[in-house]
Design a protein around this motif. Structure first.
Motif, mmCIF file in Angstrom:
data_model
loop_
_atom_site.group_PDB
_atom_site.id
_atom_site.type_symbol
_atom_site.label_atom_id
_atom_site.label_comp_id
_atom_site.label_asym_id
_atom_site.label_seq_id
_atom_site.Cartn_x
_atom_site.Cartn_y
_atom_site.Cartn_z
ATOM 1 N N SER A 127 4.851 31.615 -15.171
ATOM 2 C CA SER A 127 3.976 30.736 -14.385
ATOM 3 C C SER A 127 3.262 31.501 -13.295
ATOM 4 C CB SER A 127 4.784 29.591 -13.757
ATOM 5 O OG SER A 127 5.089 28.629 -14.717
ATOM 6 N N LEU A 128 4.002 32.316 -12.558
ATOM 7 C CA LEU A 128 3.399 33.045 -11.440
ATOM 8 C C LEU A 128 2.271 33.961 -11.884
ATOM 9 C CD1 LEU A 128 6.365 34.047 -9.127
ATOM 10 C CD2 LEU A 128 4.433 32.587 -8.570
ATOM 11 N N LYS A 129 2.482 34.696 -12.950
ATOM 12 C CA LYS A 129 1.499 35.707 -13.369
ATOM 13 C C LYS A 129 0.367 35.133 -14.208
ATOM 14 C CE LYS A 129 4.702 39.492 -13.050
ATOM 15 N NZ LYS A 129 5.601 40.389 -13.717
ATOM 16 N N ASN A 130 0.693 34.303 -15.191
ATOM 17 C CA ASN A 130 -0.304 33.892 -16.175
ATOM 18 C C ASN A 130 -0.917 32.520 -15.926
ATOM 19 O OD1 ASN A 130 0.266 36.285 -17.456
ATOM 20 N ND2 ASN A 130 1.753 35.367 -18.831
ATOM 21 N N ILE A 131 -0.275 31.704 -15.111
ATOM 22 C CA ILE A 131 -0.791 30.353 -14.892
ATOM 23 C C ILE A 131 -1.245 30.163 -13.451
ATOM 24 C CG2 ILE A 131 -0.206 27.895 -14.966
ATOM 25 C CD1 ILE A 131 1.816 28.621 -17.216
ATOM 26 N N LEU A 132 -0.480 30.664 -12.507
ATOM 27 C CA LEU A 132 -0.794 30.452 -11.095
ATOM 28 C C LEU A 132 -1.556 31.621 -10.478
ATOM 29 C CD1 LEU A 132 2.617 28.869 -9.998
ATOM 30 C CD2 LEU A 132 0.532 27.712 -10.762
ATOM 31 N N TRP A 133 -1.668 32.736 -11.178
ATOM 32 C CA TRP A 133 -2.450 33.906 -10.756
ATOM 33 C C TRP A 133 -2.003 34.509 -9.421
ATOM 34 C CZ3 TRP A 133 -6.084 29.750 -12.184
ATOM 35 C CH2 TRP A 133 -6.380 29.784 -13.549
ATOM 36 N N TYR A 134 -0.703 34.652 -9.269
ATOM 37 C CA TYR A 134 -0.135 35.181 -8.028
ATOM 38 C C TYR A 134 -0.595 36.614 -7.745
ATOM 39 C CZ TYR A 134 3.419 36.137 -4.484
ATOM 40 O OH TYR A 134 4.064 36.474 -3.327
ATOM 41 N N ASP A 135 -0.704 37.455 -8.760
ATOM 42 C CA ASP A 135 -1.139 38.842 -8.557
ATOM 43 C C ASP A 135 -2.566 38.907 -8.010
ATOM 44 O OD1 ASP A 135 1.326 39.703 -9.459
ATOM 45 O OD2 ASP A 135 0.625 40.135 -11.491
ATOM 46 N N TYR A 136 -3.454 38.070 -8.536
ATOM 47 C CA TYR A 136 -4.833 38.028 -8.033
ATOM 48 C C TYR A 136 -4.858 37.562 -6.578
ATOM 49 C CZ TYR A 136 -6.641 38.675 -12.755
ATOM 50 O OH TYR A 136 -6.946 39.174 -13.990
ATOM 51 N N TYR A 137 -4.014 36.597 -6.282
ATOM 52 C CA TYR A 137 -3.932 36.083 -4.915
ATOM 53 C C TYR A 137 -3.531 37.202 -3.962
ATOM 54 C CZ TYR A 137 -2.482 33.319 -0.904
ATOM 55 O OH TYR A 137 -2.357 32.806 0.366
ATOM 56 N N ASN A 138 -2.500 37.940 -4.303
ATOM 57 C CA ASN A 138 -2.020 39.016 -3.425
ATOM 58 C C ASN A 138 -3.089 40.075 -3.185
ATOM 59 O OD1 ASN A 138 0.511 38.103 -2.697
ATOM 60 N ND2 ASN A 138 1.431 38.846 -4.580
ATOM 61 N N LYS A 139 -3.834 40.436 -4.215
ATOM 62 C CA LYS A 139 -4.915 41.417 -4.043
ATOM 63 C C LYS A 139 -5.972 40.885 -3.080
ATOM 64 C CE LYS A 139 -4.432 43.387 -8.646
ATOM 65 N NZ LYS A 139 -5.005 43.426 -9.996
ATOM 66 N N PHE A 140 -6.321 39.625 -3.234
ATOM 67 C CA PHE A 140 -7.359 39.029 -2.394
ATOM 68 C C PHE A 140 -6.929 38.958 -0.936
ATOM 69 C CE2 PHE A 140 -9.615 35.527 -0.377
ATOM 70 C CZ PHE A 140 -10.931 35.811 -0.719
ATOM 71 N N ILE A 141 -5.724 38.498 -0.671
ATOM 72 C CA ILE A 141 -5.322 38.303 0.730
ATOM 73 C C ILE A 141 -5.050 39.611 1.456
ATOM 74 C CG2 ILE A 141 -4.473 35.973 0.341
ATOM 75 C CD1 ILE A 141 -1.600 37.157 0.640
ATOM 76 N N GLU A 142 -4.818 40.682 0.717
ATOM 77 C CA GLU A 142 -4.664 41.981 1.379
ATOM 78 C C GLU A 142 -5.941 42.338 2.141
ATOM 79 O OE1 GLU A 142 -2.011 43.885 1.853
ATOM 80 O OE2 GLU A 142 -0.873 42.349 0.794
ATOM 81 N N GLU A 143 -7.076 41.931 1.597
ATOM 82 C CA GLU A 143 -8.364 42.233 2.219
ATOM 83 C C GLU A 143 -8.838 41.157 3.194
ATOM 84 O OE1 GLU A 143 -11.144 42.842 -0.944
ATOM 85 O OE2 GLU A 143 -9.865 44.333 -1.925
ATOM 86 N N THR A 144 -8.463 39.902 2.943
ATOM 87 C CA THR A 144 -9.079 38.808 3.695
ATOM 88 C C THR A 144 -8.122 37.945 4.506
ATOM 89 O OG1 THR A 144 -8.879 37.235 1.886
ATOM 90 C CG2 THR A 144 -10.864 38.618 1.920
ATOM 91 N N GLY A 145 -6.836 38.098 4.321
ATOM 92 C CA GLY A 145 -5.871 37.253 5.026
ATOM 93 C C GLY A 145 -5.473 36.035 4.211
ATOM 94 N N ASN A 146 -4.426 35.386 4.676
ATOM 95 C CA ASN A 146 -3.842 34.255 3.964
ATOM 96 C C ASN A 146 -4.814 33.095 3.785
ATOM 97 O OD1 ASN A 146 -1.607 35.858 4.276
ATOM 98 N ND2 ASN A 146 -0.401 34.354 5.395
ATOM 99 N N VAL A 147 -4.618 32.359 2.715
ATOM 100 C CA VAL A 147 -5.358 31.131 2.464
ATOM 101 C C VAL A 147 -4.733 30.036 3.321
ATOM 102 C CG1 VAL A 147 -5.824 29.382 0.709
ATOM 103 C CG2 VAL A 147 -6.061 31.801 0.151
ATOM 104 N N MET A 148 -5.561 29.245 3.953
ATOM 105 C CA MET A 148 -5.093 28.186 4.844
ATOM 106 C C MET A 148 -4.844 26.891 4.068
ATOM 107 S SD MET A 148 -5.012 30.135 7.366
ATOM 108 C CE MET A 148 -4.386 29.025 8.590
ATOM 109 N N ARG A 149 -4.246 25.929 4.743
ATOM 110 C CA ARG A 149 -3.820 24.666 4.120
ATOM 111 C C ARG A 149 -4.970 23.947 3.400
ATOM 112 N NH1 ARG A 149 0.473 21.613 4.370
ATOM 113 N NH2 ARG A 149 1.429 22.965 5.920
ATOM 114 N N ALA A 150 -6.142 23.890 3.972
ATOM 115 C CA ALA A 150 -7.262 23.139 3.391
ATOM 116 C C ALA A 150 -8.084 23.983 2.418
ATOM 117 C CB ALA A 150 -8.162 22.601 4.493
ATOM 118 N N GLU A 151 -7.635 25.201 2.135
ATOM 119 C CA GLU A 151 -8.391 26.123 1.284
ATOM 120 C C GLU A 151 -7.631 26.436 -0.005
ATOM 121 O OE1 GLU A 151 -10.423 28.861 4.761
ATOM 122 O OE2 GLU A 151 -8.495 29.495 3.945
ATOM 123 N N CYS A 152 -8.354 27.067 -0.907
ATOM 124 C CA CYS A 152 -7.750 27.694 -2.076
ATOM 125 C C CYS A 152 -8.703 28.798 -2.524
ATOM 126 C CB CYS A 152 -7.486 26.695 -3.199
ATOM 127 S SG CYS A 152 -8.949 26.024 -4.006
#
Length: 187
Positions: A127-152
């Motif tokens: 689920s984490l890797k293939n459905i929820l895209w956790y790896d993509y999320y981690n790459k993105f937030i390294e550059e931009t910071g955490n996603v907030m409650r009202a965001e995705c």
């Protein structure tokens, strides 16, 4: 047999930013969710985990989001949001947990019990890797910071317009507006 919530606490790590539960929210959570899940949410509050990838949420804040996707949204109660906008909810009409994937416009059963919904739908490596895209999320937030409650995060171009996970850019968007657009594309 291990308690799924002990495993979930270990999996999620320490809570991050949070929002207080109101009396109304607390009562709603008690009324709509099984006791094990409602106790977990009330005990832990509406917190984020894993650098904003997971948020425990107030179901009342997501009824308008679900209205864009389902005609019978009043029986659907969101309890968890992911970094790419997947919403885990309980449908009280059939007592089954589901996952609405806003990025792909699909709904999938997450499980008939809290244990299966949390254990398989949320915490499994698949689920984490293939459905929820956790790896993509981690790459993105390294550059931009955490996603907030009202965001995705979203893929651009949208997967519903033929974009692919591998070839798309990832962008931070407002969840409610993004969800409304995606629901219209999915029709």
């Amino acid at each position: 047999m291990p308690n799924v919530f002990d495993e979930l606490k270990s999996f999620l790590g320490n809570p991050e930013e949070g929002k207080e539960l109101t009396e109304t929210s607390t009562q709603l959570i008690k009324d709509v969710f099984p006791s094990d899940l409602s106790e977990f949410i009330i005990e832990n509050g509406l917190k984020s985990y894993r650098r904003g990838f997971f948020y425990l949420v107030d179901p009342s804040e997501y009824y308008d989001v679900l209205e864009d996707w389902y005609e019978d949204n009043e029986t659907k109660h969101v309890f968890l949001k992911t970094g790419f906008g997947s919403l885990f909810y309980l449908d009280s009409s059939d007592s089954i947990f589901y996952r609405l994937d806003i990025s792909t416009g699909t709904t999938a059963k997450a499980g008939k019990t809290t244990n299966s919904a949390i254990g398989i739908g949320v915490m499994s490596d698949l689920s984490l890797k293939n459905i929820l895209w956790y790896d993509y999320y981690n790459k993105f937030i390294e550059e931009t910071g955490n996603v907030m409650r009202a965001e995705c995060l979203s893929f651009v171009p949208s997967l519903l317009l033929g974009g692919t996970v591998e070839d798309s850019d990832v962008r931070r968007v407002k969840l409610k507006e993004y969800s409304s657009i995606q629901a219209q594309l999915a029709q």
